[in-house]
Design a protein around this motif. Structure first.
Motif, PDB file in Angstrom:
ATOM      1  N   THR A 562      42.633 -41.905 -18.964  1.00  0.00           N
ATOM      2  CA  THR A 562      42.539 -42.144 -20.403  1.00  0.00           C
ATOM      3  C   THR A 562      43.130 -43.466 -20.897  1.00  0.00           C
ATOM      4  OG1 THR A 562      44.565 -40.832 -20.692  1.00  0.00           O
ATOM      5  CG2 THR A 562      42.451 -39.687 -20.935  1.00  0.00           C
ATOM      6  N   SER A 563      43.693 -44.303 -20.027  1.00  0.00           N
ATOM      7  CA  SER A 563      44.317 -45.549 -20.506  1.00  0.00           C
ATOM      8  C   SER A 563      43.976 -46.744 -19.617  1.00  0.00           C
ATOM      9  CB  SER A 563      45.840 -45.373 -20.581  1.00  0.00           C
ATOM     10  OG  SER A 563      46.196 -44.391 -21.513  1.00  0.00           O
ATOM     11  N   PRO A 564      42.698 -47.083 -19.475  1.00  0.00           N
ATOM     12  CA  PRO A 564      42.344 -48.180 -18.560  1.00  0.00           C
ATOM     13  C   PRO A 564      42.705 -49.564 -19.087  1.00  0.00           C
ATOM     14  CG  PRO A 564      40.404 -47.401 -19.723  1.00  0.00           C
ATOM     15  CD  PRO A 564      41.514 -46.467 -20.095  1.00  0.00           C
ATOM     16  N   ILE A 565      43.030 -49.699 -20.363  1.00  0.00           N
ATOM     17  CA  ILE A 565      43.458 -51.001 -20.876  1.00  0.00           C
ATOM     18  C   ILE A 565      44.842 -51.346 -20.341  1.00  0.00           C
ATOM     19  CG2 ILE A 565      44.134 -52.273 -22.964  1.00  0.00           C
ATOM     20  CD1 ILE A 565      41.930 -50.900 -24.477  1.00  0.00           C
ATOM     21  N   ARG A 566      45.663 -50.340 -20.111  1.00  0.00           N
ATOM     22  CA  ARG A 566      47.063 -50.593 -19.741  1.00  0.00           C
ATOM     23  C   ARG A 566      47.472 -50.050 -18.381  1.00  0.00           C
ATOM     24  NH1 ARG A 566      50.389 -46.159 -20.947  1.00  0.00           N
ATOM     25  NH2 ARG A 566      49.385 -44.493 -22.133  1.00  0.00           N
ATOM     26  N   ARG A 567      46.556 -49.337 -17.663  1.00  0.00           N
ATOM     27  CA  ARG A 567      46.905 -48.825 -16.332  1.00  0.00           C
ATOM     28  C   ARG A 567      45.752 -49.062 -15.379  1.00  0.00           C
ATOM     29  NH1 ARG A 567      49.126 -43.218 -18.527  1.00  0.00           N
ATOM     30  NH2 ARG A 567      46.917 -42.704 -18.300  1.00  0.00           N
TER      31      ARG A 567
END
Length: 756
Positions: A562-567
């Motif tokens: 759910t967080s591909p911008i930051r992980r």
């Protein structure tokens, strides 16, 4: 027939092809030269050396100018902006610059540090930005120790004071080694002496890099960034790729722009990588059920395997968040713009549609690659106000979609309660900065049901991703959390007993057991300490290509989606989903490649490391801001609770700020104290007074050090009672304590258990 005399080029070519045998006799033998021809060869080689074509090497060997042997000792340099590690030849004496040598590690090779001496096998390469590639044979020496510290000028000599908490060594900087550093600057220094060379004085170091004023406005985080090696600036190639990216249209994607998808984030969030909406399920076979959509930014469309953006994102592993800045995983053109699900903007996404029954159990799910448009970007406070019916009238049109989300969450929360994940309740500190970058206040973030809504739907979406990839037999990186070990359980049990609580032993560990302990402590004086103790008892979560389950969430399988911008972990899962579904236009371009799948283990280990690095840097920065906030309040009295006991003193969590302060054992009065590590207590040899975990204390702030983040206090009272003979003790008087007697008193003086 005699062979023709070789040309200069033929000699150079032969030497390059035979680096291990390149003496004058070897050359003569190779070309069949005898008698007078050898005299001519000697003249020609001397001429070639004078022209700069050849240079002498040890043992009378010759080599082309700038040429490296097949095996050489090399020195590791600092990683460059792209994360590549280059080496340079040891003892390079040529007037020309040394050749660029790229270090190419094999699986299992240790990561060299700057200055390490490596024995490597070299391979010549062409048409690249480097001349050689090196593979490790063995490391033969560590580089000089490096440290981060504050430069202090002095009348006799300068010095460097390390900023690492607990490092009391001061390094002398001899004249000529200051590198232009100014008093008070943050610098990186390198030891000049071996480990035993400073037994008669201060160790010596030279300044190798000046990093500026560590206390300038909005610069406190720079200490942690430099200390932990967190990348800040992006390579130009990655920036260029990000700026060249363009918005995505709906072609080849499912159109979800009719759905009331909302982003709900902290009020100061700059990137929005998830949006949610919910509605009642109109399927007659699912009475009282709900449909929940979770849409996640399609970062994989922009960050493709093998690109400069991908290399840099993997190197960083994740974004790192500080009170004064963010060190993002992706350039701002993507993280804050094209990949961010801004209100009213069409954005590509990968979405999952989940069906819940009336009891909150999942009945099914499906993934789609889609185009979406966020109906609104809300803060958690705004979403909670809409649910509670007290929102700004301008947000009234969103009341229906928000209440539908909460209704679906209440159903999902029933299933969550049956699953019984670990129910920790720990306040999160927030550093509030002024526009000038000064600390205005330290507060605790409010936690709303709106936070729980988003958390639960993100967990469900992550589970769906792991299940889907398993069903489609695709390799993936799991989020793993193993159960705690027995040693940590013993420590937790001691701490629970010190607070008068019960944590049973001799049973199979379950999250429900921890939750019962947390329920016993809830609302009491030890609630926060027990929550912290339960947290410390857990193992560190990590990434792995093997599924070992998630103990804390009580789930058999779990992945981050759910967080591909930051992980980066989430980005790998997105690519696996693209390949598994065969989503267009070309899953070979932005899906998981064979090379990526084969290196999942190395990627998982790397991003586990970068995550821990970021957590440590973020925690250190908060500590430094807390120390900066308290530095003008030296001498003031604070209330707190003992949160840790060590041989050298106590740790006290201050009520007002949540800061952890050290109380040295020297401030506990004019007597000897004996440490009992099992009971987590200190016992006075003369008075028999027992000081232990969970006790209320009053302390006076002695020192707050923003450079290290250290806070030191003197103990004034315990549980309302002043210390007998209190104050910082001076030189010990009288005989040394009778150790056996003291230990017996410690055994008898355990803190009595209070029944809840």
């Amino acid at each position: 027939m005699s062979r023709p005399f070789p040309t200069k080029q033929e000699i150079l070519d032969w030497i390059r092809d035979n680096p291990g045998a390149a003496g004058k006799r070897d050359i003569a033998r190779a070309f069949g030269l005898k008698g007078p021809a050898r005299v001519e060869l000697k003249r020609l080689l001397k001429e070639m050396a004078a022209e700069g074509l050849l240079e002498k090497r040890p043992r009378r060997a010759l080599a082309p100018k700038g040429h490296m042997p097949s095996v050489a000792v090399l020195i590791a340099l600092e990683p460059d902006a792209s994360g590549d590690l280059f080496l340079e030849p040891q003892g390079w004496e040529s007037d020309d610059p040394p050749p660029r040598i790229l270090f190419v590690p094999r699986k299992g090779d240790p990561a060299p540090g700057p200055g390490d001496r490596l024995l490597c096998r070299l391979t010549r390469v062409h048409d690249l930005d480097h001349a050689y590639e090196a593979r490790l044979i063995r490391r033969i020496g560590a580089g000089a120790r490096r440290m981060l510290g504050v430069f202090r000028a002095g009348p006799d000599h300068a010095r460097v004071e390390p900023i690492a908490k607990g490092d009391a060594h001061v390094w002398m900087v001899p004249p000529g080694a200051e590198n232009g550093a100014r008093d008070g600057e943050l610098v990186r220094a390198e030891a000049l002496d071996g480990p035993r060379a400073h037994h008669l004085g201060l160790p010596r170091a030279r300044v190798i890099e000046r990093l500026g004023d560590p206390f300038a406005a909005r610069s406190v985080s720079l200490i942690a960034i430099h200390e932990h090696g967190i990348p800040l600036d992006f390579p130009q190639e990655a920036e260029d790729e990000a700026r060249a990216a363009r918005p995505v249209g709906p072609e080849g994607r499912e159109d979800l722009r009719h759905l009331p998808l909302l982003t709900i984030d902290p009020a100061d969030a700059r990137d929005h990588d998830d949006a949610v909406c919910a509605m009642l399920d109109d399927d007659p076979a699912n009475p009282g059920g709900h449909v929940v959509w979770v849409a996640i930014a399609d970062v994989a469309h922009y960050v493709r395997p093998g690109s400069a953006l991908d290399r840099e994102a993997r190197r960083r592993g994740n974004s790192t968040y500080f009170p004064d800045r963010v060190a993002p995983m992706l350039p701002e053109a993507l993280s804050a713009d094209l990949c961010s699900l801004h209100e009213g903007a069409d954005r590509p996404c990968i979405a999952v549609r989940m069906t819940l029954d009336a009891s909150g159990e999942r009945r099914g799910h499906r993934f789609v690659r889609a185009i979406m448009r966020s109906a609104a970007s809300l803060s958690y406070e705004q979403a909670q106000a809409l649910e509670d019916g007290r929102a700004d009238p301008a947000l009234a049109p969103l009341e229906g979609p928000v209440r539908a989300l909460f209704a679906a969450w209440r159903a999902a929360d029933k299933a969550r309660a049956r699953r019984a994940p670990l129910a920790l309740d720990l306040p999160e500190r927030k550093v509030v900065l002024s526009p000038e970058g000064e600390v205005e206040q330290i507060t605790f973030r409010e936690r709303f049901d709106a936070h729980r809504v988003i958390e639960e739907f993100m967990i469900l979406a992550n589970v769906c991703a792991a299940e889907t990839l398993e069903r489609k037999r695709r390799p993936l990186i799991y989020r793993v959390h193993e159960e705690p070990g027995p040693d940590k359980m013993d420590a937790l049990r001691e701490q629970a007993e010190a607070c008068g609580l019960v944590f049973p032993k001799g049973q199979v560990l379950r999250t429900r057991d921890f939750n019962r302990l947390l329920e016993q402590a809830a609302g009491g004086e030890c609630a926060e300490l027990i929550n912290l103790a339960v947290l410390r008892a857990q193992t560190q979560a990590y990434y792995a290509p093997e599924n070992l389950g998630h103990f804390g969430l009580n789930l058999p399988r779990y992945a981050h989606f759910t967080s591909p911008i930051r992980r980066y972990a989430d980005l790998t899962v997105h690519r696996a989903l693209i390949s598994a579904h065969g989503w267009g236009p070309d899953p070979r371009r932005d899906g998981a490649t064979l090379e990526e799948q084969e290196s999942l283990k190395e990627t998982a280990e790397h991003i586990s490391f970068t995550e821990r690095r970021s957590m440590t840097a973020e925690r250190d920065t908060i500590d430094r801001y807390l120390a900066a906030f308290l530095k003008d309040r030296v001498g003031e009295v604070f209330e707190g609770r003992i949160s840790g006991v060590a041989r050298f003193g106590l740790f006290v969590k201050l009520d007002e700020t949540g800061a952890d302060a050290l109380v040295p054992i020297s401030s506990l009065g004019r007597e000897y104290f004996v440490h009992d590590p099992e009971a987590q207590t200190l016992t006075g040899e003369r008075t028999g007074r027992v000081i232990g975990l969970g006790q209320r204390v009053t302390v006076r702030l002695r020192e707050a050090m923003p450079v290290t983040g250290g806070i030191v206090c003197d103990l004034l009272s315990v549980e309302g009672g002043a210390l007998a003979g209190g104050g910082r003790r001076g030189k010990a008087r009288g005989k040394a304590p009778r150790r056996k007697l003291v230990k017996e008193r410690v055994r008898r003086a355990k803190i009595p258990r209070r029944r809840p």
